[in-house]
Design an enzyme around this catalytic site. Structure first.
Site, PDB file in Angstrom:
ATOM      1  CG  LEU B  14       9.178  -5.307  -6.204  1.00 30.57           C
ATOM      2  CD1 LEU B  14       8.306  -4.126  -5.851  1.00 30.57           C
ATOM      3  CD2 LEU B  14      10.587  -4.838  -6.548  1.00 30.57           C
ATOM      4  CG  HIS B  15      11.336 -12.027  -2.937  1.00 31.37           C
ATOM      5  ND1 HIS B  15      12.300 -12.919  -2.564  1.00 31.37           N
ATOM      6  CD2 HIS B  15      10.824 -12.463  -4.100  1.00 31.37           C
ATOM      7  CE1 HIS B  15      12.360 -13.872  -3.485  1.00 31.37           C
ATOM      8  NE2 HIS B  15      11.487 -13.622  -4.417  1.00 31.37           N
ATOM      9  CB  ALA B  16      15.700 -11.600  -2.055  1.00 30.03           C
TER      10      ALA B  16
END
Lengths: 547, 89
Positions: B14-16
């Site tokens: 869960l990034h970018a």
């Protein structure tokens, strides 16, 4: 001021001129005083400013596509982040801070949390700082740092360019790049070659010029000339993108494989589309960088096979993990070193963590079978023939038929004969080799001239390796940035290179130049370059030979 | 308080981009949704920065909570997104 001429290091050939757009400098840290007279009013400035910044980023995102669009959309989401706004507002109220300072501190909290979360998040920290700077600039009424929106074709002038600065850049509007700092392997140089536009880096005195209307940039000579008044817009490529047959050859038929450097499945697809004959350097770090634990053999196998797929039936050289203290991996437990470039990195780290190497080799061998690519492996940062032999044994035991090593440490170049006897091929990493030969950090702009791949001392070392490779009948590739410079590519062939690997965008130029040059001319160029007293003379002499 | 457990499907975690998409969906809900890893500090799901500091990787289980009118609908929408590989689209 007109007629003033500055010189730096030419890192991407071509000549272009046009009006100058200056990339704004980083902002100073906003002061914590004076305390606002009306805290509620001060806090209330933050949300509209954040929404304005986010809206501008969304507009730019809508005008971009692909990766640039995704980056800008994410940045826009960060700018209007409810937690960032709420924390900034609270800081104004709780500590009577000016709004800009409050945003600065709230962003620092997130940046610290990201840094603490692990190695791969360094890039995201940059994004947080980018958003912070935009908000602070908006609140202070200053120009936000980075590349302003270009309204027409422009020559970009900057201290240095970072990937974040150029993510949303419209390549059609950039005529040339000139930076005060940076070196031949900096982001600026790589970007310019990818775009096929001229670039000059380490151009001392550039930022001291004020009110420059236009510049004429010569990316081959490494010079920049100031033009007063309206300047003619001249694009370097001007539709003369050279064509090549897709098979690397000199004009008299000597085969030189022209390959792509890739670091992801997207790169591989781009390389294949650009007509690369194979891959001369497959950087495998991408598979590890976002991982907190070592990726499983199965996961690596899938990831590698995706990169290899476009090159079924063609040669691909996979470089084993090139990690170390400057590129730390959470699961490898690397220690902080005073000189990471000289520390336990590359093969040295693999020898300390043999299991990681063995599992990678197993995954590479399996992926090679899955994809049908003609796969070799090579190790980074090899210093001795003993290390080369150790790696070759391990790779062959894992089922990889063809094994090589990188020559990027001067000791390995000086022992080329013994190193070559232990492996099937070598590949010259000219970027690191230059750094180590000249004792000049690749990332420091102040020593960029020393890292210029035209330095005769570097080329003499390449000649030594080339002579050994020719004598033993073993292939010598070059996979550093030097191979992407068409004139230097001819010199490298003259020095004995049998393959050249580069950024896919550079292939047509290099292929076309080589097709117009005979092996004799390449060898003459090589003699002229290695005999030169300095890098400038080397360039001039080679130009005279190649015409 | 209504809770939902879901495993992160996006390969990059869960990034970018996945974080930005998730934050947008969470912000559209009528109630505030929080997200945490087991034993970790909850963050606001509508905050892309919060999501990134969460450090949720591919295959991690996360716990969603929401309260009030529409909580179930909000949890459903956010959970569905987390269970999708957002980087593949």
């Amino acid at each position: 001021m007109s007629g003033t001429r500055l010189s730096g290091v030419g890192v991407s050939p071509g000549r272009a001129s046009g009006p100058v757009v200056r990339v704004a400098e980083p902002l100073p840290e906003p002061p914590a005083t004076p305390a606002p007279a009306d805290q509620a009013a001060e806090a209330a400035r933050i949300r509209p400013a954040a929404e304005l910044v986010a809206e501008r980023l969304r507009e730019r995102a809508a005008a971009a596509d692909g990766e640039a669009r995704a980056v800008l959309e994410t940045t826009a989401a960060m700018a209007a982040d409810p937690a960032l706004i709420a924390q900034s507002e609270q800081l104004v109220a709780a500590r009577a801070l000016p709004a800009a300072r409050a945003v600065h501190e709230a962003a620092a909290g997130f940046a610290t949390a990201l840094e603490a979360a692990g190695g791969y998040l360094a890039e995201r920290v940059r994004d947080v700082h980018d958003v912070r700077d935009r908000l602070v600039a908006e609140l202070l009424g200053l120009t936000p740092p980075g590349v302003p929106e270009l309204t027409g074709p422009s020559v970009l002038v900057a201290r240095d360019l970072a990937p974040a600065d150029t993510a949303g850049l419209d390549p059609a509007k950039v005529l040339a790049l000139v930076t005060e700092e940076g070196g031949p392997t900096s982001h600026t140089a790589i970007l310019a070659r990818a775009l096929g536009i001229p670039a000059v880096v380490a151009c001392r005195g550039l930022l001291a010029l004020d009110a420059v209307d236009g510049l004429v940039v010569d990316g081959e000579a490494g010079t920049v000339e100031v033009v007063a008044g309206p300047v003619a817009v001249l694009a370097a490529t001007a539709g003369d993108e050279p064509t090549w047959s897709g098979e690397g050859r000199t004009s008299d038929g000597r085969r030189v494989k022209l390959l792509a450097n890739v670091g992801s499945a997207e790169d591989a697809a781009a390389g294949a589309a650009a007509g690369a004959e194979g891959v001369g350097l497959f950087r495998t770090e991408f598979c590890y960088l976002s991982a907190t634990a070592e990726p499983s053999v199965a996961a690596q196998r899938v990831a590698y096979a995706e990169v290899l797929a476009p090159f079924a039936g063609r040669p691909v050289v996979v470089r084993t993990l090139d990690a170390g203290a400057d590129k730390p991996l959470a699961f490898l437990n690397t220690e902080v070193e005073p000189n990471p470039a000289l520390g336990v990195r590359g093969l040295r780290l693999s020898r300390a963590a043999v299991g990681v190497l063995d599992r990678q080799l197993e995954a590479v061998a399996a992926a090679a079978e899955d994809s049908g690519a003609d796969v070799s492996v090579m190790a980074p940062m090899v210093s001795t023939a003993e290390e080369a032999a150790w790696f070759a044994d391990r790779a062959r035991a894992a089922g990889v038929a063809r094994v090589g090593v990188m020559i990027e440490v001067p000791a390995a170049a000086l022992s080329a004969r013994e190193v070559l006897a232990a492996v099937d091929f070598v590949s010259l990493g000219t970027n690191d080799l230059a750094q180590y030969v000249f004792a000049a950090d690749r990332q420091v702009g102040g020593v960029a001239e020393l890292n210029d791949p035209w330095q005769p001392a570097l080329l003499r070392l390449v000649a030594l390796v080339g002579a050994a490779a020719t004598e033993l009948g073993r292939p010598m590739g070059v996979c550093g940035e030097a191979a992407a410079d068409p004139a230097l590519a001819c010199v490298l062939v003259g020095l004995g290179a049998t393959s050249l690997s580069m950024n896919a965008a550079a292939l047509p130029r290099v292929g076309a130049r080589l097709a117009a040059t005979s092996l004799d001319q390449c060898q003459d160029a090589a003699r002229a370059a290695t005999a030169a007293g300095d890098r400038g003379t080397a360039r001039t002499a080679v130009r005279a030979v190649l015409g | 308080m209504p809770e939902r457990r879901v495993v992160v499907a996006s390969k990059v975690g869960l990034h970018a981009r996945p974080a930005a998409m998730l934050a947008r969906t969470a912000a559209e809900q009528s109630v505030k949704v929080t997200i945490r890893k087991e034993g970790g500090q909850p963050v606001e799901a509508a905050s892309v920065l919060g999501l990134m500091t969460l450090g949720a990787m591919h295959g991690d289980e996360v716990v969603l909570t929401a309260e009030g009118e529409g909580a179930e609908t909000a949890l459903e929408a956010v959970a569905a997104l987390i269970a999708t590989d957002l980087d593949a689209s």
